[in-house]
Design an enzyme around this catalytic site. Structure first.
Site, PDB file in Angstrom:
ATOM      1  N   HIS A 141     -28.799  -0.648  10.883  1.00 42.69           N
ATOM      2  CA  HIS A 141     -29.459   0.425  10.133  1.00 42.69           C
ATOM      3  C   HIS A 141     -28.455   1.347   9.441  1.00 42.69           C
ATOM      4  O   HIS A 141     -28.768   1.942   8.411  1.00 42.69           O
ATOM      5  CB  HIS A 141     -30.350   1.253  11.063  1.00 42.69           C
ATOM      6  N   GLY A 142     -27.271   1.491  10.023  1.00 37.34           N
ATOM      7  CA  GLY A 142     -26.272   2.375   9.413  1.00 37.34           C
ATOM      8  C   GLY A 142     -24.995   2.427  10.224  1.00 37.34           C
ATOM      9  O   GLY A 142     -25.036   2.378  11.457  1.00 37.34           O
TER      10      GLY A 142
END
Length: 384
Positions: free
Chosen positions: A308-309
């Site tokens: 996601h990041g």
């Protein structure tokens, strides 16, 4: 992303009409879809088009090589995966301004974290099935570039997509009606609910927060994220099915999940399924022991967090979920059979699972300042 652009929606609607009018041609779904996918990307961004043409061709050559190679097969398989993961990681670093290059454009990142998962799935198929996995470049490119699921999933499986490719384009009235209703429902979530809920969230979190306000914002943001993600999935599934492909469900009543393990089988289901299948397949061919399953749960959730990041917040988010799932495995509590427990116990477990998720989901806000402010607000009693 496409679905908030009316030109993109009209283009996909036009493509569906063309497919319907040419359904007498047995190869219309393959040939016309490839032309549409490429033209769509070219109109959207020339840089995105060039990047994906090169990216798709290189991985197709790697895919064919892996289908045929016999010597050092596992080594080539691992190398292909590592190169793709390294590539997307480097591009993420450019996007975060950690690395800089004048050739980089943030539009190149569009859809890449989803499409790299499809590329890796194809490599797995080539590795395990060899020459039987071979497909034509046209079909491989359609799998990677499929516009309805390009930017945010659901994540398609290589074998399922290829099975659909072999079927002629055929839709009945009931399928068309159901798909259109799905698109309308998704549009309502994305355009009406998410817009209104985001405005209220931004207005409230800009104020000084106390315990009850932070709790409200956590619950509110959880609902916002659900409508956002599921709304996009509804639209993508609707358009994908109208183009002749079976789209997997991404949200399967996640609020009725009695354990976190079951939650991740129901929330963003295609993502959780992808990581479970590929990580377990790679590290544990046989049924894993509880300790192995616990360790793999932590690994999988940390990877999902980093997917996601690239930030320590997403790392901690994944670690938090992984530890809870590991404990469920070790205690033999990873699943609850609704038919074998009391109604009160089942829904109490569902409530506990939702509390665990609600506490962490605010990380998706993407802003460290917002996350810290809401967590600090939990300890700011209104009477203090």
């Amino acid at each position: 992303m496409w679905y908030l652009n009316m030109n993109a929606v009209m283009a996909m609607s036009g493509m569906i009409l063309v497919l319907a009018l040419t359904r007498w041609w047995p190869h219309n779904k393959r040939v016309l879809l490839l032309a549409f996918n490429l033209c769509f990307l070219l109109v959207f961004s020339k840089k995105l088009f060039i990047f994906y043409v090169v990216y798709t061709l290189l991985n197709y050559l790697g895919f064919l090589f892996l289908c045929h190679v016999t010597k050092w097969r596992q080594g080539w398989f691992i190398t292909a995966i590592v190169l793709n993961v390294a590539g997307v990681s480097c591009l993420r670093l450019f996007g975060m301004k950690v690395l800089e290059n004048p050739l980089f454009d943030t539009v190149i990142l569009l859809g890449l974290i989803y499409n790299v998962l499809k590329v890796i799935d194809a490599y797995y198929f080539a590795y395990f099935f060899g020459k039987d996995a071979r497909v034509k470049l046209m079909d491989y490119a359609n799998f990677i570039l499929f516009v309805p699921t390009f930017t945010s999933g659901p994540i398609l499986k290589f074998k399922d997509f290829m099975a659909d490719t072999k079927q002629p384009y055929r839709l009945n009235a009931a399928q068309v009606e159901d798909s259109i209703k799905r698109i309308i429902k998704g549009m309502f979530k994305k355009i009406v609910l998410v817009t209104w809920m985001t405005d209220l969230f931004n207005h409230m979190q800009a104020q000084e927060l106390h315990t009850h306000q932070s709790l409200f914002l956590m619950i509110w943001f959880y609902a916002l994220i659900f409508f956002d993600f599921s709304g996009y999935s509804d639209i993508a599934i609707g358009f994908g099915r109208l183009m002749g492909y079976n789209m997997p469900e991404n949200f399967k009543k996640p609020f009725q999940s009695p354990t976190l393990t079951q939650f991740w089988r129901n929330w963003h289901a295609t993502l959780g399924d992808w990581f479970r299948e590929h990580i377990f397949m790679f590290f544990s061919r046989q049924a894993p022991s509880r300790w192995t399953a616990a360790g793999l749960s932590v690994l999988i959730m940390v990877l999902i967090g980093l997917w996601h990041g690239f930030s320590w917040l997403y790392f901690l988010y994944g670690l938090y979920h992984g530890i809870v799932m590991a404990l469920e495995n070790l205690l033999g509590k990873s699943t609850v059979n609704k038919k074998k427990v009391s109604r009160a116990y089942f829904y109490a477990r569902c409530l506990l699972t939702q509390a665990i998720v609600t506490f962490s989901v605010i990380v998706y806000s993407g802003s460290e300042d917002t996350v810290f402010k809401i967590y600090r607000g939990l300890f700011h009693w209104p009477w203090s």
